[in-house]
Design a protein around this motif. Structure first.
Motif, PDB file in Angstrom:
ATOM      1  N   GLU A 132      -5.818  -0.327  -3.849  1.00 18.68           N
ATOM      2  CA  GLU A 132      -6.359   0.776  -3.181  1.00 18.68           C
ATOM      3  C   GLU A 132      -7.802   0.880  -3.527  1.00 18.68           C
ATOM      4  OE1 GLU A 132      -3.726   1.654  -5.305  1.00 18.68           O
ATOM      5  OE2 GLU A 132      -1.882   1.878  -3.643  1.00 18.68           O
ATOM      6  N   ALA A 133      -8.250   0.691  -4.828  1.00 12.13           N
ATOM      7  CA  ALA A 133      -9.706   0.864  -5.171  1.00 12.13           C
ATOM      8  C   ALA A 133     -10.405  -0.243  -4.544  1.00 12.13           C
ATOM      9  CB  ALA A 133      -9.639   0.886  -6.707  1.00 12.13           C
ATOM     10  N   LEU A 186      -9.660  -2.026  -2.058  1.00 11.36           N
ATOM     11  CA  LEU A 186      -9.726  -2.209  -0.480  1.00 11.36           C
ATOM     12  C   LEU A 186     -10.876  -0.840  -0.198  1.00 11.36           C
ATOM     13  CD1 LEU A 186      -6.056  -2.213   0.785  1.00 11.36           C
ATOM     14  CD2 LEU A 186      -8.012  -3.510   1.290  1.00 11.36           C
ATOM     15  N   ARG A 187     -10.958   0.400  -0.811  1.00 11.74           N
ATOM     16  CA  ARG A 187     -11.902   1.186  -0.838  1.00 11.74           C
ATOM     17  C   ARG A 187     -13.352   0.764  -0.836  1.00 11.74           C
ATOM     18  NH1 ARG A 187     -10.835   4.454  -5.002  1.00 11.74           N
ATOM     19  NH2 ARG A 187      -8.651   4.480  -4.228  1.00 11.74           N
ATOM     20  N   GLU A 230       0.326   4.373  -0.141  1.00 11.37           N
ATOM     21  CA  GLU A 230      -0.313   5.267   0.693  1.00 11.37           C
ATOM     22  C   GLU A 230       0.128   5.332   2.104  1.00 11.37           C
ATOM     23  OE1 GLU A 230      -4.497   4.771   0.165  1.00 11.37           O
ATOM     24  OE2 GLU A 230      -4.666   5.776  -1.646  1.00 11.37           O
ATOM     25  N   GLN A 231      -0.112   4.002   2.406  1.00 13.30           N
ATOM     26  CA  GLN A 231       0.433   3.885   4.117  1.00 13.30           C
ATOM     27  C   GLN A 231       1.893   3.290   4.011  1.00 13.30           C
ATOM     28  OE1 GLN A 231      -2.429   1.114   5.632  1.00 13.30           O
ATOM     29  NE2 GLN A 231      -4.040   2.184   4.899  1.00 13.30           N
ATOM     30  N   LEU A 241       0.835  -1.166   0.235  1.00 11.99           N
ATOM     31  CA  LEU A 241      -0.027  -0.005   0.127  1.00 11.99           C
ATOM     32  C   LEU A 241       0.890   1.237   0.172  1.00 11.99           C
ATOM     33  CD1 LEU A 241      -2.611  -1.227   2.664  1.00 11.99           C
ATOM     34  CD2 LEU A 241      -2.919  -1.208   0.273  1.00 11.99           C
TER      35      LEU A 241
END
Length: 78
Positions: free
Chosen positions: A65-66, A68-69, A42-43, A40
């Protein structure tokens, strides 16, 4: 651990095996689960998920990411 996909919640299906003589016996179709690590950005960390092969194709197409969102939006705790 349950034989379920951690992102979609998809589990085994049940039905009948039907012989040539049309005898029916109960059986299960398991999910093709794979344990994979995903990064990830972002994290800035890795996560380890147990997902089905179909979910892997979705992740490859849409991105982790998509996916998981969308799973969080549907109420999955990931």
């Amino acid at each position: 651990m349950a034989r379920k996909d951690q992102l979609t919640g998809r589990g085994p299906m049940a039905g009948n095996s039907v012989s040539h003589a049309h005898n029916k016996t109960r059986r299960r179709w398991g999910v093709n689960l794979q344990t994979k690590r995903f990064y990830l950005p972002e994290q800035q960390r890795w996560i380890k998920l147990r997902v089905s092969a179909k979910t892997l194709k979705t992740i490859n197409r849409n991105g982790i990411e998509a996916v998981l969102r969308e799973a969080r939006r549907q109420g999955m705790r990931v």
